[in-house]
Design a protein around this motif. Structure first.
Motif, PDB file in Angstrom:
ATOM      1  N   ARG A 149      20.773  15.565  -9.936  1.00 16.83           N
ATOM      2  CA  ARG A 149      19.677  15.841  -9.747  1.00 16.83           C
ATOM      3  C   ARG A 149      18.447  14.924  -9.999  1.00 16.83           C
ATOM      4  O   ARG A 149      17.308  14.754  -9.145  1.00 16.83           O
ATOM      5  N   ASP A 150      18.563  14.392 -11.008  1.00 20.86           N
ATOM      6  CA  ASP A 150      17.637  13.354 -11.364  1.00 20.86           C
ATOM      7  C   ASP A 150      17.351  12.057 -10.607  1.00 20.86           C
ATOM      8  O   ASP A 150      16.421  11.687 -10.008  1.00 20.86           O
ATOM      9  N   ASP A 151      18.650  11.714 -10.148  1.00 23.13           N
ATOM     10  CA  ASP A 151      18.577  10.747  -9.166  1.00 23.13           C
ATOM     11  C   ASP A 151      17.954  10.878  -7.817  1.00 23.13           C
ATOM     12  O   ASP A 151      17.176  10.190  -7.233  1.00 23.13           O
ATOM     13  N   LEU A 152      18.262  12.188  -7.202  1.00 25.58           N
ATOM     14  CA  LEU A 152      17.692  12.727  -6.204  1.00 25.58           C
ATOM     15  C   LEU A 152      16.225  12.899  -6.276  1.00 25.58           C
ATOM     16  O   LEU A 152      15.350  12.579  -5.317  1.00 25.58           O
ATOM     17  N   TYR A 153      15.772  13.534  -7.423  1.00 27.58           N
ATOM     18  CA  TYR A 153      14.463  13.652  -7.563  1.00 27.58           C
ATOM     19  C   TYR A 153      13.574  12.225  -7.381  1.00 27.58           C
ATOM     20  O   TYR A 153      12.503  12.017  -6.723  1.00 27.58           O
ATOM     21  N   GLU A 154      13.964  11.409  -8.249  1.00 32.60           N
ATOM     22  CA  GLU A 154      13.431   9.989  -8.289  1.00 32.60           C
ATOM     23  C   GLU A 154      13.387   9.396  -6.859  1.00 32.60           C
ATOM     24  O   GLU A 154      12.442   8.821  -6.473  1.00 32.60           O
ATOM     25  N   TRP A 155      14.471   9.359  -6.225  1.00 29.71           N
ATOM     26  CA  TRP A 155      14.622   8.991  -4.972  1.00 29.71           C
ATOM     27  C   TRP A 155      13.656   9.552  -3.933  1.00 29.71           C
ATOM     28  O   TRP A 155      12.752   9.004  -3.135  1.00 29.71           O
ATOM     29  N   GLU A 156      13.571  10.891  -3.904  1.00 26.96           N
ATOM     30  CA  GLU A 156      12.495  11.565  -3.043  1.00 26.96           C
ATOM     31  C   GLU A 156      10.939  11.482  -3.452  1.00 26.96           C
ATOM     32  O   GLU A 156      10.272  10.998  -2.729  1.00 26.96           O
ATOM     33  N   CYS A 157      10.560  11.196  -4.975  1.00 25.12           N
ATOM     34  CA  CYS A 157       9.464  10.648  -5.406  1.00 25.12           C
ATOM     35  C   CYS A 157       9.301   9.247  -4.872  1.00 25.12           C
ATOM     36  O   CYS A 157       7.942   9.233  -4.350  1.00 25.12           O
ATOM     37  N   ARG A 158      10.049   8.516  -4.781  1.00 23.29           N
ATOM     38  CA  ARG A 158       9.935   7.094  -4.347  1.00 23.29           C
ATOM     39  C   ARG A 158       9.621   6.990  -2.768  1.00 23.29           C
ATOM     40  O   ARG A 158       8.740   6.354  -2.153  1.00 23.29           O
ATOM     41  N   GLN A 159      10.396   7.883  -2.090  1.00 25.28           N
ATOM     42  CA  GLN A 159      10.226   8.122  -0.637  1.00 25.28           C
ATOM     43  C   GLN A 159       8.773   8.842  -0.381  1.00 25.28           C
ATOM     44  O   GLN A 159       8.180   8.191   0.753  1.00 25.28           O
ATOM     45  N   ARG A 160       8.470   9.893  -1.149  1.00 23.65           N
ATOM     46  CA  ARG A 160       6.928  10.199  -0.940  1.00 23.65           C
ATOM     47  C   ARG A 160       6.024   9.280  -1.119  1.00 23.65           C
ATOM     48  O   ARG A 160       4.986   9.084  -0.575  1.00 23.65           O
ATOM     49  N   MET A 161       6.104   8.508  -2.109  1.00 25.00           N
ATOM     50  CA  MET A 161       5.009   7.402  -2.633  1.00 25.00           C
ATOM     51  C   MET A 161       5.005   6.265  -1.345  1.00 25.00           C
ATOM     52  O   MET A 161       4.023   5.813  -0.941  1.00 25.00           O
ATOM     53  N   LEU A 162       6.248   5.786  -1.041  1.00 25.24           N
ATOM     54  CA  LEU A 162       6.133   5.032   0.250  1.00 25.24           C
ATOM     55  C   LEU A 162       5.555   5.768   1.412  1.00 25.24           C
ATOM     56  O   LEU A 162       4.634   5.025   2.305  1.00 25.24           O
ATOM     57  N   ALA A 163       5.928   7.039   1.837  1.00 26.69           N
ATOM     58  CA  ALA A 163       5.283   7.620   3.076  1.00 26.69           C
ATOM     59  C   ALA A 163       3.754   7.614   2.644  1.00 26.69           C
ATOM     60  O   ALA A 163       2.946   7.461   3.819  1.00 26.69           O
ATOM     61  N   ARG A 164       3.208   8.151   1.443  1.00 29.19           N
ATOM     62  CA  ARG A 164       1.817   7.989   1.245  1.00 29.19           C
ATOM     63  C   ARG A 164       1.069   6.679   1.587  1.00 29.19           C
ATOM     64  O   ARG A 164       0.230   6.509   1.915  1.00 29.19           O
ATOM     65  N   GLU A 165       1.810   5.645   1.078  1.00 26.95           N
ATOM     66  CA  GLU A 165       1.383   4.393   1.267  1.00 26.95           C
ATOM     67  C   GLU A 165       1.153   3.977   2.608  1.00 26.95           C
ATOM     68  O   GLU A 165       0.330   3.286   3.302  1.00 26.95           O
ATOM     69  N   GLU A 166       2.255   4.369   3.441  1.00 28.34           N
ATOM     70  CA  GLU A 166       2.204   4.069   4.826  1.00 28.34           C
ATOM     71  C   GLU A 166       1.242   4.764   5.527  1.00 28.34           C
ATOM     72  O   GLU A 166       0.396   4.307   6.427  1.00 28.34           O
ATOM     73  N   ARG A 167       1.112   6.100   5.086  1.00 31.31           N
ATOM     74  CA  ARG A 167       0.026   6.929   5.611  1.00 31.31           C
ATOM     75  C   ARG A 167      -1.370   6.388   5.383  1.00 31.31           C
ATOM     76  O   ARG A 167      -2.359   6.212   6.187  1.00 31.31           O
ATOM     77  N   HIS A 168      -1.536   5.774   4.124  1.00 34.15           N
ATOM     78  CA  HIS A 168      -2.886   5.401   3.747  1.00 34.15           C
ATOM     79  C   HIS A 168      -3.072   3.978   4.507  1.00 34.15           C
ATOM     80  O   HIS A 168      -4.139   3.631   5.088  1.00 34.15           O
ATOM     81  N   ARG A 169      -2.159   3.174   4.732  1.00 32.07           N
ATOM     82  CA  ARG A 169      -2.236   1.934   5.584  1.00 32.07           C
ATOM     83  C   ARG A 169      -2.791   2.359   7.035  1.00 32.07           C
ATOM     84  O   ARG A 169      -3.567   1.586   7.516  1.00 32.07           O
ATOM     85  N   ARG A 170      -1.913   3.169   7.608  1.00 31.53           N
ATOM     86  CA  ARG A 170      -2.231   3.519   8.933  1.00 31.53           C
ATOM     87  C   ARG A 170      -3.610   4.166   8.948  1.00 31.53           C
ATOM     88  O   ARG A 170      -4.349   3.706   9.893  1.00 31.53           O
ATOM     89  N   ARG A 171      -4.124   5.271   7.868  1.00 32.53           N
ATOM     90  CA  ARG A 171      -5.640   5.300   8.040  1.00 32.53           C
ATOM     91  C   ARG A 171      -6.608   4.520   8.165  1.00 32.53           C
ATOM     92  O   ARG A 171      -7.620   4.617   8.770  1.00 32.53           O
ATOM     93  N   ILE A 172      -6.160   3.501   7.112  1.00 34.41           N
ATOM     94  CA  ILE A 172      -7.163   2.234   7.044  1.00 34.41           C
ATOM     95  C   ILE A 172      -7.091   1.803   8.189  1.00 34.41           C
ATOM     96  O   ILE A 172      -8.502   1.310   8.663  1.00 34.41           O
ATOM     97  N   GLU A 173      -6.272   1.590   8.955  1.00 30.85           N
ATOM     98  CA  GLU A 173      -6.000   0.702  10.182  1.00 30.85           C
ATOM     99  C   GLU A 173      -6.777   1.576  11.359  1.00 30.85           C
ATOM    100  O   GLU A 173      -7.424   0.969  12.119  1.00 30.85           O
ATOM    101  N   GLU A 174      -6.616   2.895  11.486  1.00 33.05           N
ATOM    102  CA  GLU A 174      -7.280   3.806  12.431  1.00 33.05           C
ATOM    103  C   GLU A 174      -9.010   3.637  12.340  1.00 33.05           C
ATOM    104  O   GLU A 174      -9.559   3.759  12.976  1.00 33.05           O
ATOM    105  N   ASP A 175      -9.130   3.828  10.750  1.00 30.38           N
ATOM    106  CA  ASP A 175     -10.521   3.862  10.488  1.00 30.38           C
ATOM    107  C   ASP A 175     -11.138   2.398  11.010  1.00 30.38           C
ATOM    108  O   ASP A 175     -12.301   2.487  11.425  1.00 30.38           O
ATOM    109  N   ARG A 176     -10.557   1.369  10.867  1.00 29.69           N
ATOM    110  CA  ARG A 176     -11.063   0.057  11.088  1.00 29.69           C
ATOM    111  C   ARG A 176     -11.177  -0.079  12.640  1.00 29.69           C
ATOM    112  O   ARG A 176     -12.115  -0.574  13.091  1.00 29.69           O
TER     113      ARG A 176
END
Length: 563
Positions: free
Chosen positions: A198-225
């Motif tokens: 469970r710990d491995d799966l939780y860390e992996w999901e947290c990392r994926q969510r962080m990457l998704a947030r970064e991608e959404r943030h990057r995409r939002r900055i690009e759209e705002d630009r």
């Protein structure tokens, strides 16, 4: 083939040369020769004879490579392939020894790798194995976070990094022996496989969510630009804002911003009975700016005309100078002066004259084009003025009659609107009893004002009607209401259309239906045709107050019934 030759040469050297004293059974000599050729040191039976050979480097540690360009070696061996199977070796630890499995056996089976796997299952441990022994064996693969050892012969090991799991899987199939003991409790065969934690799966999901947030943030900055700037916010309607907006509408510098706010308020539906007068006054202020805009347009047109005139005069002056320059070249080309120039000078003068004539002709054509455009504009203005003069000559009593008709219609609409307002005020006065005397006084004033307006408009309407009758008396006979076959066809289609619409239809609705059949039909043509047939079509006003609407109805059957 070349390996066989090397093997035969080394064998002859070993048999004939007594000074070397290097028998064929010596593995180091054979390994040295194979290493210098870039080959893995193998025995005659195909088994490896040196344990410290590094296939990625193509040489053994501790043995210097042979120069391939030395005399006597006329061939360079090919590089060692990276797809060769990895040879497992004996691993010596402090308290145990690991023996590799049989290379001829198939690799051990493993389950599908879970996402973000950092935990491995280790089975087949000796019964006397301790946690210290497990750390000693698997710490060579990477740093260990936790070990969960079972009472049985297995445990779970969680590493700090994901790539260390692959190194741990390399030990699957090894036989482990504690010390030099041959007891069954001190031996075992390791089986290493992926484990789902469970710990491995939780860390992996947290990392994926962080990457998704970064991608959404990057995409939002690009759209705002790339997004265009949003318009300024519009204030909500209030009495204070309404008074301020009225002042801004009178200011020329703030008119554009104020009229945008007024448009938003009207589109939102902020107009009601309380603030209708304020909104009307602001719309009237907006209409007063039309004269200012027309004056600005006239000023800009005047500036454009002045700039055109200035450009035309400057171009004419330039053409005069070009003509003078060309006349100079023509004078120089005459016999009196031409004979005194050299051949090169004559060539240059001729070239300069041609260039000056070409440029002069281009500018002359440009000036003539400007003059032609001015003449065409003047002719268009004359043609526009001519029909107006004809219309003014032809217009007489007919134009006055048409103007009076339009005025009569508008007065009739206003009269109906006032009547509706009077009825609404009477109904409100009858339903709700007045609480304050001031309100009663204002309502009585409104009623008296509306009644006076009604009486005045009725008088004006009667006068207009009498004037129309007087104008229509000199006519010899009533004209035919239907003048052509096309109009008769239109009357039939409109009659059918209005017959299926018992509540009537507006002139725009009727024209939209007719324009599907013929796009050349206009609203004025249909309205005049309906007006010429009062026994067949009649116009009624529907709605209350500002929602008044003119509707045409079919009344042909009513005329038959009355007859």
């Amino acid at each position: 083939m070349w390996a066989k030759w090397v093997y035969r040469g080394l064998r002859n050297i070993a048999m004939d040369s007594n000074s070397l004293a290097m028998p064929m059974s010596d593995p180091n000599a054979w390994a040295t020769a194979m290493n210098n050729l870039g080959m893995a040191p193998m025995s005659m039976t195909g088994q490896p004879i040196m344990s410290d050979f590094d296939p990625s480097l193509g040489m053994m540690t501790g043995i210097a490579p042979m120069n391939p360009m030395m005399p006597g070696l006329g061939i360079v061996p090919p590089p060692v392939s990276q797809d060769m199977p990895i040879m497992k070796e004996i691993i010596h630890c402090k308290s145990c020894t690991l023996f590799p499995p049989n290379p001829n056996l198939p690799p051990p089976a493993t389950r599908e790798r879970p996402p973000g796997c950092k935990t491995v299952f280790v089975g087949g441990l000796p019964e006397n194995a301790t946690e210290q022994l497990i750390v000693e064996v698997f710490e060579q693969c990477g740093s260990i976070i936790a070990i969960r050892k079972s009472k049985k012969n297995f445990c779970h090991i969680r590493f700090a990094e994901e790539h260390t799991v692959d190194k741990a899987l390399f030990l699957s199939g090894y036989r482990i022996r504690l010390g030099s003991s041959t007891d069954k409790k001190d031996t075992g065969r390791l089986h290493v496989d992926f484990a789902q934690a469970r710990d491995d799966l939780y860390e992996w999901e947290c990392r994926q969510r962080m990457l998704a947030r970064e991608e959404r943030h990057r995409r939002r900055i690009e759209e705002d630009r790339l997004r265009p700037p949003s318009p300024p916010p519009i204030v909500h309607f209030s009495e204070h804002e309404c008074s301020q907006l009225g002042e801004k509408l009178k200011d020329d510098s703030k008119f554009a911003e104020a009229v945008r706010v007024l448009l938003t308020w009207v589109e939102r539906g902020e107009v009601n009975r309380r603030n209708a007068n304020n909104i009307y006054s602001m719309i009237q202020s907006s209409s007063s700016h039309i004269r200012r805009l027309m004056n600005e347009k006239a000023a800009h047109e005047k500036e454009m005309e002045e700039a055109k005139e200035k450009f035309k005069n400057a171009l004419a002056g330039i053409l005069v100078q070009f003509e003078q320059i060309v006349s100079v070249f023509h004078a120089a080309s005459k016999q009196k002066a031409w004979d005194h120039f050299s051949k090169a000078q004559r060539k240059n003068l001729d070239m300069w004259r041609k260039q000056a004539e070409e440029i002069r002709n281009i500018h002359n054509e440009e000036l003539m084009g400007i003059r032609r455009e001015e003449e065409m504009e003047m002719s268009d203005d004359d043609m526009e003025d001519a029909p107006e003069s004809k219309d003014s000559d032809d217009s007489g009593p007919l134009a006055q009659v048409e103007a009076l008709k339009e005025e009569n219609d508008s007065l009739r609409c206003q009269l109906d609107a006032y009547r509706n307002e009077v009825e609404l005020l009477k109904q409100e006065q009858g339903k709700a009893q007045p609480q304050r005397s001031e309100e009663d006084a204002t309502r009585q004033q409104q009623l008296s004002f509306l009644q006076q307006a009604l009486q005045g408009m009725q008088k004006v309407q009667e006068n207009n009607f009498l004037f129309q009758e007087k104008e229509s008396l000199p006519e010899k006979g009533p004209p035919s209401p239907v003048k052509s076959e096309r109009e008769a066809l239109l009357v039939g289609i409109i009659s059918t259309f209005l017959h299926v619409h018992p509540f009537g239809a507006s002139i725009e609705y009727i024209c939209s239906y007719l324009q599907r059949l013929d796009t050349k039909i206009s609203t004025t043509e249909v309205e005049t045709l309906l007006g010429r047939l009062p026994c067949t079509f009649k116009q009624e006003l529907t709605g209350v107050g500002a929602s008044l609407e003119k509707r045409w109805k079919f009344c042909g059957f009513e005329g038959i019934k009355t007859a």
